[in-house]
Enzyme design. Structure first.
Site, PDB file in Angstrom:
ATOM      1  N   ASP A  28       0.834  -1.209   0.000  1.00 37.35           N
ATOM      2  CA  ASP A  28       0.000   0.000   0.000  1.00 37.35           C
ATOM      3  C   ASP A  28       0.862   1.251   0.000  1.00 37.35           C
ATOM      4  O   ASP A  28       0.351   2.365   0.121  1.00 37.35           O
ATOM      5  CB  ASP A  28      -0.958   0.002   1.189  1.00 37.35           C
ATOM      6  CG  ASP A  28      -0.243   0.055   2.531  1.00 37.35           C
ATOM      7  OD1 ASP A  28       1.012  -0.005   2.549  1.00 37.35           O
ATOM      8  OD2 ASP A  28      -0.924   0.146   3.566  1.00 37.35           O
ATOM      9  N   ASP A  32       5.276  -1.093   7.393  1.00 35.94           N
ATOM     10  CA  ASP A  32       4.354  -1.625   8.386  1.00 35.94           C
ATOM     11  C   ASP A  32       5.057  -2.623   9.301  1.00 35.94           C
ATOM     12  O   ASP A  32       6.215  -2.998   9.070  1.00 35.94           O
ATOM     13  CB  ASP A  32       3.142  -2.260   7.709  1.00 35.94           C
ATOM     14  CG  ASP A  32       3.515  -3.167   6.548  1.00 35.94           C
ATOM     15  OD1 ASP A  32       4.435  -3.986   6.719  1.00 35.94           O
ATOM     16  OD2 ASP A  32       2.908  -3.044   5.468  1.00 35.94           O
ATOM     17  N   GLU A 263      14.887  11.918  24.959  1.00 36.15           N
ATOM     18  CA  GLU A 263      15.328  12.921  23.991  1.00 36.15           C
ATOM     19  C   GLU A 263      15.356  14.279  24.687  1.00 36.15           C
ATOM     20  O   GLU A 263      14.305  14.824  25.025  1.00 36.15           O
ATOM     21  CB  GLU A 263      14.365  12.969  22.798  1.00 36.15           C
ATOM     22  CG  GLU A 263      14.732  14.032  21.769  1.00 36.15           C
ATOM     23  CD  GLU A 263      13.602  14.332  20.794  1.00 36.15           C
ATOM     24  OE1 GLU A 263      13.907  14.766  19.670  1.00 36.15           O
ATOM     25  OE2 GLU A 263      12.424  14.144  21.155  1.00 36.15           O
ATOM     26  N   ASP A 340      15.216  12.841  12.743  1.00 42.29           N
ATOM     27  CA  ASP A 340      15.106  14.307  12.760  1.00 42.29           C
ATOM     28  C   ASP A 340      16.342  15.015  12.220  1.00 42.29           C
ATOM     29  O   ASP A 340      16.455  16.232  12.338  1.00 42.29           O
ATOM     30  CB  ASP A 340      14.846  14.799  14.192  1.00 42.29           C
ATOM     31  CG  ASP A 340      13.408  14.599  14.626  1.00 42.29           C
ATOM     32  OD1 ASP A 340      12.525  14.564  13.755  1.00 42.29           O
ATOM     33  OD2 ASP A 340      13.157  14.454  15.829  1.00 42.29           O
TER      34      ASP A 340
END
Length: 566
Positions: A28, A32, A263, A340
């Site tokens: 898709d 996953d 974090e 990030d």
């Protein structure tokens, strides 16, 4: 706990999975949980035994899963709760542990708590979030404070239903939780227990530095040309959050054999990290800091096409700062990048000499003390994506900042050029599994761009090539886990050498009588150095031909090695 007390998480080799881009199993276009199961044998063969998986909870996906609408269910994009249980089981069969991203600072605005909270000022859930009235300035209503959001603009969002503002230091669809409310803490603790009881082995605690904030709600006096002031100390690393973390530890963590890594982001000092993760603190086991992530000139470029140059002197200072100030007092994670940051190959390596520069980077980092975390695709040398327009980006923070920049008169092309170097979207392109359509990630067009260099950079081809970067990573991890040297790499002291050298990073690891020297040439130049050691045995090198004389050492471009010394 003693610093030298052996714990599984001190000796683990971690690997971060950005689930959406790891492997699509049902075609898709979205990675996953069954896709992770499919690749567990690959991960075991690589040498990792700890997986950190980014958020898989039910979410509207405004910020790729960090906006959670139901902590007790799995996003339909990623599978089912049964898939999660099967992943935990299959990983344990392979002696691989799993830690989940624990999103503690915020929820989605579609979470049941917030849906209730916004209904009225006297709703029982009102105080689950941080609400304030606007203030009048020259007769005009403005936000409660002038504090900025990490995603651009104000950290306040007006809600017309009650006419008040809720705090959101990230996206407007991610309202911040009010940790001062004991019911919030109780709810989050119960949720954490649910996942631990399901069999996960701990948490990477997202945005943990922000769960406490200034309660005076006074404007920042920071000098800044921006309308909203990026005064992060208004809601970062404040003392009160340690009370919350200690309570979390006592109410939840102490009853399980698990690990936690928080974090804390940029700006945190080693002394603050010790407050989070000190051996006597009963809070977290370790914390990520970002000090080494921007040791180059990408924020100082005059033109987007200028060369990105590593500032090795600054990087060496950052490594020294964290390796020496935390040693014996708190544990340390090791990582080049996460979801990030830009790709490390484009930040500090050489995309035209991937194997040499990538093997150098792996050698430089993963023999220091601390728990390694490899980011998906790093092991094959994936690079930044060639972004050309704002539509190429997915990151909500980039899109927000772009609109602000253009409204202020910035040139769109220059904005895109600079942002392409810096964007966290670089790390979020799908893994390039093979030289096939969409890089073998999926058989249909993925949710995000596949880097067009997948024919040259992919797992399948690198597995077949004994000289590949992937196979070098396997050697690094195998050596780090070798029982003859493991205690030195995991628990040994760290001492940096050649501090003033502009090209070479060298350090000594020592445990008892055993001494291991690591030497890396960070640049595409030859370097001559002198080290007052005698080689006993070469343990690893990224050049085939080597005849090292440490007192008169001529290093080739990107040359790196690990040697047992006398």
């Amino acid at each position: 706990m003693s610093f030298y007390e052996k714990k599984w998480w001190k000796e683990a080799i971690g690997y971060q999975i950005y689930l959406r881009s790891f492997k699509d199993s049902n075609n898709d276009g979205i990675g996953d949980i069954p896709g992770i199961i499919e690749k567990l044998d690959y991960l075991k063969d690589l040498g990792v035994n700890l997986l950190w998986i980014c958020p898989f909870y039910k979410s509207p996906m405004d910020d790729n899963g960090y906006d959670v609408s139901d902590f007790y269910d799995i996003s339909e994009d990623y599978g089912t709760l049964e898939d999660a249980k099967r992943l935990i089981l299959e990983a344990k069969k392979r002696d691989i542990r799993i830690i989940a991203d624990l999103v503690m600072n915020q929820t989605s605005d579609e979470h049941p708590w917030f849906i209730e909270s916004r209904k009225s000022k006297d709703n029982p859930y009102r105080d689950y979030y941080i609400w304030q009235k606007g203030k009048l300035v020259n007769g005009i209503e403005v936000e409660p404070t002038n504090w900025a959001s990490f995603f651009g603009g104000s950290c306040w969002q007006k809600d017309d239903l009650t006419g008040e503002y809720y705090m959101k230091i990230f996206s407007k669809k991610m309202p911040d939780l009010n940790w001062a409310n004991p019911n919030v803490r109780k709810g989050m603790f119960e949720m954490a227990k649910f996942w631990l009881d399901l069999g996960i082995d701990g948490f990477r605690v997202d945005a943990v530095a922000h769960i406490a904030r200034s309660t005076t709600f006074e404007d920042s006096t920071m000098e800044s040309s921006s309308k909203y002031k990026p005064d992060w100390r208004k809601f970062s690393n404040l003392p009160k959050l340690h009370d919350y973390l200690n309570e979390f530890n006592q109410e939840v963590l102490k009853d399980y054999d698990v690990m936690t890594v928080g974090e804390v982001g940029g700006g945190a000092l080693p002394a603050e990290a010790i407050e989070y993760a000190g051996l006597q603190r009963d809070e977290l086991n370790m914390v990520f800091n970002f000090d080494h992530n921007w040791c180059n000139n990408v924020w100082d470029l005059k033109n987007p096409d200028d060369e990105v140059i590593t500032n090795l002197a600054h990087m060496k200072d950052m490594f020294e700062k964290w390796q020496t100030n935390l040693y014996g007092k708190a544990w340390n994670p090791l990582y080049w990048l996460n979801h990030d940051q830009p790709r490390v190959m484009s930040q500090y390596g050489n995309v035209n000499k991937r194997v040499l520069s990538g093997s150098m980077l792996a050698t430089a980092l993963y023999f220091m003390w601390g728990t390694p975390f490899i980011y998906q695709g790093e092991e094959i040398g994936m690079t930044n994506y060639p972004f050309k327009t704002i539509d190429d980006f997915n990151d909500v923070s980039v899109k927000n900042s772009y609109q602000i920049a253009i409204s202020e008169g910035q040139d769109p092309a220059r904005y895109i050029g600079f942002t392409a170097h810096r964007s966290r979207d670089n790390a979020r392109t799908p893994i390039q599994w093979k030289n096939a359509p969409y890089g073998g990630f999926s058989t249909v067009e993925p949710w995000f761009h596949v880097n067009p260099n997948y024919p040259e950079i992919n797992v399948e081809d690198e597995e077949k090539d004994p000289k590949s970067l992937l196979n070098y990573y396997k050697q690094v991890l195998k050596l780090r886990k070798n029982p003859r040297y493991k205690d030195t790499f995991v628990y040994g002291t760290y001492k940096q050498y050649l501090r003033d050298d502009k090209h070479v990073y060298a350090y000594l690891r020592q445990h008892g009588a055993q001494k291991v020297l690591v030497v890396t040439n960070f640049f595409d130049v030859e370097s001559k150095v002198s080290l007052d050691f005698e080689i006993d045995q070469v343990l690893l090198s990224n050049y085939d031909a080597h005849n090292y004389h440490l007192k008169s050492l001529q290093l080739k471009p990107y040359e790196s090695f690990v040697v047992l010394v006398k």
